[in-house]
Design a protein around this motif. Structure first.
Motif, mmCIF file in Angstrom:
data_model
loop_
_atom_site.group_PDB
_atom_site.id
_atom_site.type_symbol
_atom_site.label_atom_id
_atom_site.label_comp_id
_atom_site.label_asym_id
_atom_site.label_seq_id
_atom_site.Cartn_x
_atom_site.Cartn_y
_atom_site.Cartn_z
ATOM 1 N N ILE A 115 8.197 -35.351 -47.621
ATOM 2 C CA ILE A 115 9.633 -35.279 -47.747
ATOM 3 C C ILE A 115 10.177 -36.735 -48.245
ATOM 4 O O ILE A 115 9.481 -37.842 -47.941
ATOM 5 N N GLY A 116 11.186 -36.667 -49.099
ATOM 6 C CA GLY A 116 11.848 -38.105 -49.370
ATOM 7 C C GLY A 116 12.878 -38.199 -48.609
ATOM 8 O O GLY A 116 13.717 -37.188 -48.717
ATOM 9 N N VAL A 117 13.199 -39.333 -48.036
ATOM 10 C CA VAL A 117 14.470 -39.384 -47.402
ATOM 11 C C VAL A 117 15.286 -40.683 -47.938
ATOM 12 O O VAL A 117 14.498 -41.828 -48.248
ATOM 13 N N GLY A 118 16.370 -40.762 -48.524
ATOM 14 C CA GLY A 118 17.250 -41.633 -48.890
ATOM 15 C C GLY A 118 18.204 -42.021 -48.151
ATOM 16 O O GLY A 118 18.780 -41.342 -47.352
ATOM 17 N N ILE A 119 18.573 -43.282 -48.332
ATOM 18 C CA ILE A 119 19.489 -43.797 -47.280
ATOM 19 C C ILE A 119 20.731 -44.339 -48.381
ATOM 20 O O ILE A 119 20.304 -45.408 -49.409
ATOM 21 N N SER A 120 21.587 -43.883 -48.127
ATOM 22 C CA SER A 120 22.903 -44.421 -48.891
ATOM 23 C C SER A 120 23.510 -45.609 -48.637
ATOM 24 O O SER A 120 23.658 -45.863 -47.136
ATOM 25 N N GLY A 121 23.758 -46.287 -49.566
ATOM 26 C CA GLY A 121 24.330 -47.378 -49.190
ATOM 27 C C GLY A 121 25.171 -48.239 -50.222
ATOM 28 O O GLY A 121 25.784 -47.478 -51.155
ATOM 29 N N GLN A 122 25.521 -49.633 -49.863
ATOM 30 C CA GLN A 122 26.203 -50.320 -51.030
ATOM 31 C C GLN A 122 25.611 -50.155 -52.194
ATOM 32 O O GLN A 122 26.070 -50.468 -53.140
ATOM 33 N N GLU A 123 24.300 -50.384 -52.262
ATOM 34 C CA GLU A 123 23.471 -50.380 -53.752
ATOM 35 C C GLU A 123 23.579 -49.276 -54.292
ATOM 36 O O GLU A 123 23.037 -49.081 -55.451
ATOM 37 N N GLY A 124 24.152 -48.120 -53.924
ATOM 38 C CA GLY A 124 24.213 -46.862 -54.524
ATOM 39 C C GLY A 124 23.612 -45.772 -54.125
ATOM 40 O O GLY A 124 23.093 -45.648 -53.111
ATOM 41 N N MET A 125 23.805 -44.739 -55.116
ATOM 42 C CA MET A 125 23.179 -43.412 -54.509
ATOM 43 C C MET A 125 22.199 -42.728 -55.042
ATOM 44 O O MET A 125 21.886 -41.618 -55.073
ATOM 45 N N ILE B 133 25.537 -58.568 -39.916
ATOM 46 C CA ILE B 133 26.272 -58.804 -41.389
ATOM 47 C C ILE B 133 25.658 -57.780 -42.347
ATOM 48 O O ILE B 133 24.466 -57.956 -42.786
ATOM 49 N N SER B 134 26.544 -57.006 -42.894
ATOM 50 C CA SER B 134 26.108 -55.826 -43.683
ATOM 51 C C SER B 134 25.335 -56.441 -45.000
ATOM 52 O O SER B 134 24.561 -55.753 -45.604
ATOM 53 N N THR B 135 25.645 -57.608 -45.300
ATOM 54 C CA THR B 135 25.402 -58.054 -46.585
ATOM 55 C C THR B 135 24.000 -58.312 -46.586
ATOM 56 O O THR B 135 22.929 -58.133 -47.431
ATOM 57 N N ARG B 136 23.269 -58.642 -45.493
ATOM 58 C CA ARG B 136 22.067 -58.668 -45.261
ATOM 59 C C ARG B 136 20.901 -57.546 -45.198
ATOM 60 O O ARG B 136 19.860 -57.467 -45.326
ATOM 61 N N ARG B 137 21.559 -56.732 -44.306
ATOM 62 C CA ARG B 137 20.927 -55.483 -44.134
ATOM 63 C C ARG B 137 21.306 -54.362 -44.956
ATOM 64 O O ARG B 137 22.270 -53.661 -44.740
ATOM 65 N N SER B 138 20.803 -53.931 -45.784
ATOM 66 C CA SER B 138 21.350 -52.732 -46.572
ATOM 67 C C SER B 138 20.236 -51.694 -46.473
ATOM 68 O O SER B 138 19.042 -51.621 -45.914
ATOM 69 N N GLY B 139 20.508 -50.478 -47.037
ATOM 70 C CA GLY B 139 19.719 -49.448 -46.891
ATOM 71 C C GLY B 139 18.822 -49.614 -48.094
ATOM 72 O O GLY B 139 19.158 -49.912 -49.104
ATOM 73 N N TYR B 140 17.621 -48.963 -47.760
ATOM 74 C CA TYR B 140 16.624 -48.839 -48.904
ATOM 75 C C TYR B 140 16.220 -47.263 -48.865
ATOM 76 O O TYR B 140 16.416 -46.542 -48.180
ATOM 77 N N ALA B 141 15.961 -47.307 -50.373
ATOM 78 C CA ALA B 141 15.474 -45.836 -50.550
ATOM 79 C C ALA B 141 13.871 -45.697 -50.509
ATOM 80 O O ALA B 141 13.243 -46.483 -51.119
ATOM 81 N N PHE B 142 13.478 -44.614 -50.178
ATOM 82 C CA PHE B 142 12.207 -44.326 -50.491
ATOM 83 C C PHE B 142 12.223 -43.124 -51.175
ATOM 84 O O PHE B 142 12.600 -41.957 -50.760
#
Lengths: 370, 423
Positions: free
Chosen positions: B65-75, B358-367
């Protein structure tokens, strides 16, 4: 800042316009409801197989089955049954000549006499069956070959039988009533029973021919076309089945309640058997009102009008006399099966108890490894 | 968050994008108990994407499965993934609770489905020897139609929707429960063959016990009971009762819905059978319902019910005994936790450790399936301690309004990009 205004609790897909634009508060949240159903927290019973449930279950089943099995076995043993094969295969058997000289066109019926002796007397109602072996009444093409609408007295089906009856659908241009292979192969031997008492005189035993078919068959499934009045008129325009000697309205002319489609012998035959060896009820010998046995032990004579050929497909015919109990006819299988399964269960329960005793003490101390 | 480069944790097992890391140091913002921990944070991600492992990870990105994490960088990741959520910590629940339950339910469903259909078919195979190989069905044609459609549909649906072996809090407490899924233990070729053998045995019982009981037998008033229609009714009732009991054994989580489905299906079977074999239906649709009177005439015989009872127990008791022996001799983690669950109270829900980040440093990443931003992550720019006021242009994509103080909007196709975007 922008980052801090981003609410980390919001779910994916939520239009975050609602958080920063106060005006857009009408957007619905896609977060699932916090109900027990949607969060999979419904109250539930969670059984597991513990020794406390499994072991008593095995013992209880063992203890229940064994007496039932004994009851069934004793019941079956008390049923008296007598079978005699009268096909006439051996040259020494009485019906050998009838069997050998069978021909479809013979006008004089061939009669053979089979003497036998009953060692025990039969009490209460005695049921007389005819049994056939190697006769596949459960063959698919045979089972389909009937027309239930016609047998229910439907006039349109009488003159236009179903296609399933082929090739026994029409004969000489007229529709056959009753059509189909099942009806065509109706059992037509006549069996009569005589008791030979000590003087040597043979007394015929009264055989009742009503009450041998299921009530629902006789009164709902099979109906004569146009009621039970003049049947030869009702069946006008149809032909008899190919292998029959007489047409269907002459099956029992003496009794209009047993003539035509509602003839009980015919109904019993039309209820096709599930297996290639079967027996069908032929007659009932009613019990005598006083305490005399219905069939006292002694010599008997069976008179057979041999009309039904079975040797061509290696079939066998037999006559069976049997009493009945609450579990039906003589069949020791269920009794033996229950006793066997009950004992195995009990034994298995003991084995499981030993296993549980030996290994469960080890399990209690075993913790879940990380 | 300490930015000191941790010692390279050794990857013990890597499979399909999941990593078990041996704890070599305490990572400050995540308390990891025990020897193994499932840690997904920036450190593990960075080391996972080391050059030598990067290829392996990205090859296994054709993962289950692919798991995506939505965040500030986009959908974008969200759009191309099977599951998506907003925070990394939800991954724990996705895997340990929902993924595990899903695997369990799927495997139980498959095993049960194969079992019930194979048994149903094998019985016809044995009957062939007794009907001249003419393909005569043992069961009533209506039963064959309604078997998968109505009589066994709802119970198995209930099993597949509601079944759980352990509750979600216990699943968090014992992440080792996830192991059977990784090792393909619940349904494999071996399990399939075992299911076939069980079907074969059940079909032998379901045919030959009625056969022997009905062989040359009659009713208690002397009339016929060994006819085709009564035999069919007996065989199909035995089959359905055995299948219902087997499903009941498989169900570990009996909600009210499951109870209703199972008992309701059995009651429905008897109701429909009696209706179809009644006088009314025969008189209206004569050729479609030829089994008239069969239910009434055969189900009032003690002989028939004793046969049904014997058949059901003979099919089920070996299964129960076998499972019990396995629990005693070789208890799986599942068995142990379930036994423990009975004795002890529910563990308290673990409060997630809230660390101000601080959210700017910790962002969501997509697999996702495509190559993605591995290079950018391994450059470790996001681990720098420099407080960031202006966001550096980490990504070359320009279709997300980063430079603006606007939260994310889904952009419709016809809409013009809002305002001016920084390239």
């Amino acid at each position: 800042m922008m980052a801090s205004s981003y609410n980390a609790k919001e779910e994916d897909g939520h239009h975050s316009g609602a958080s920063s634009h106060g005006a857009a508060g009408a957007v619905k949240s896609k977060k699932p409801d916090n109900t027990a159903f949607k969060q999979q927290r419904l109250p539930a019973w969670q059984p597991i197989l513990t020794a406390g449930t499994v072991l008593p279950a095995f013992f209880v089943i063992g203890l229940i089955f064994i007496p039932i099995g004994i009851g069934l076995f004793v019941s079956s043993n008390n049923i008296k049954e007598f079978q005699i094969d009268y096909t006439g295969v051996d040259i020494s058997s009485p019906c050998y000549s009838c069997a050998k000289n069978f021909s479809w066109n013979s006008t004089t019926p061939c009669v053979c006499y089979v003497p036998f002796t009953l060692n025990q007397s039969f009490e209460s109602n005695v049921f007389m069956y005819y049994g056939l072996s190697n006769f596949y009444q459960n063959h698919r093409r045979y089972v389909k070959s009937r027309d239930d609408s016609q047998l229910n007295g439907d006039r349109s089906a009488l003159t236009n039988p179903s296609k399933e009856c082929e090739p026994y659908r029409t004969s000489d241009g007229l529709p056959i009533a009753p059509c189909g292979a099942i009806a065509n192969s109706l059992f037509n031997d006549t069996l009569e029973l005589y008791h030979i008492d000590s003087n040597g005189t043979s007394n015929p035993i009264p055989l009742a021919k009503k009450g041998i078919a299921w009530w629902t068959d006789k009164h709902v499934k099979f109906r004569n076309p146009g009621g039970n009045n003049n049947l030869s008129v009702a069946f006008h325009g149809t032909n008899k089945p190919v292998n029959w000697r007489n047409p269907v309205y002459e099956l029992d002319p003496s009794d209009p309640e047993n003539n035509g489609f509602i003839n009980e012998d015919f109904i019993v035959w039309m209820r096709t058997a599930a297996l290639p060896t079967f027996r069908k009820l032929y007659r009932i010998i009613q019990k005598k009102p006083n305490t005399t046995p219905t069939l006292p032990s002694g010599k008997y004579l069976l008179t057979i009008t041999y009309n039904y050929p079975v040797l061509s497909f290696d079939g066998r015919k037999r006559m069976i006399l049997s009493t009945i109990s609450w579990m039906g006819g003589k069949n020791p299988f269920l009794g033996i099966a229950y006793i066997t399964v009950g004992s195995i269960c009990f034994f298995l329960g003991v084995v499981l108890l030993i296993i549980h005793h030996k290994y469960d003490t080890r399990n209690n101390s075993a913790d879940i490894p990380n | 968050m300490s930015s000191s480069s941790a010692d390279k944790p050794s990857v013990i097992k890597a499979r399909a994008g999941l990593f078990w890391l041996q704890k070599t140091e305490t990572v400050q913002d995540e308390e990891v108990d025990g020897e193994y921990g499932l840690v997904i944070n920036g450190h593990s991600l960075a080391f996972a994407l080391e050059k030598d492992l990067q290829l392996e990870l990205l090859r296994t990105a054709s993962a289950h499965i692919g798991v995506g994490i939505s965040g500030q960088e986009g959908m974008q990741a969200v759009l191309s993934s099977d599951f998506s959520f907003a925070q990394f910590r939800y991954l724990q629940r996705l895997l340990l609770v929902h993924g595990r339950w899903s695997y369990l339910r799927m495997c139980k469903f498959l095993q049960y489905f194969f079992y019930k259909n194979f048994t149903f078919t094998f019985v016809h195979f044995w009957y062939a020897f007794f009907c001249g190989f003419s393909a005569q069905t043992v069961y009533d044609e209506w039963f064959i139609t309604l078997y998968n459609l109505m009589y066994t549909a709802l119970p198995v649906l209930g099993l597949s929707i509601f079944d759980q072996d352990v509750n979600d809090r216990w699943s968090f407490q014992y992440p080792q429960l996830y192991t059977p899924g990784q090792l393909n233990q619940y349904f494999s070729k071996k399990a399939f063959v075992r299911c076939m053998m069980k079907s074969c045995y059940s079909s032998l019982i379901l045919f030959f016990i009625p056969w022997a009981a009905m062989h040359d037998t009659v009713r208690d008033d002397g009339k016929d009971i060994a006819d085709y229609q009564s035999f069919a009714l007996l065989a199909q009732t035995c089959l359905l009762i055995v299948m219902s009991i087997q499903l009941s054994l498989d169900t570990h989580y009996w909600t009210a819905v499951n109870q209703f489905f199972v008992w309701g299906s059995l009651a429905g079977y008897f109701a429909i059978t009696f209706t179809m074999y009644s006088n009314g239906m025969f008189l209206i649709f004569t050729s479609a319902f030829p089994f008239i009177g069969t239910a009434r005439n055969s189900l009032n015989q003690p002989n028939v019910w004793l046969t049904i009872f014997l058949t059901s127990l003979l099919c089920i008791l070996p299964v129960v005994a076998f499972r019990f022996i396995l629990i005693q001799l070789r208890p799986t983690i599942n068995d142990k936790v379930r036994h423990k669950m009975r004795k002890e109270a529910l563990p308290a829900p673990t409060k997630p450790v809230r660390v101000k980040r601080i959210s700017t440093r910790r962002s969501g990443y997509a697999f996702s399936h495509s190559q993605g931003y591995g290079d950018l992550v391994t450059s470790r720019k996001f681990l720098l301690k420099i407080p960031v006021r202006t966001r550096p242009a980490l990504f070359t994509e320009t279709d997300s309004p980063l430079a603006q103080n606007q939260p994310q909007h889904y952009r419709t196709i016809t809409e013009e990009p809002e305002g001016s975007q920084s390239p």
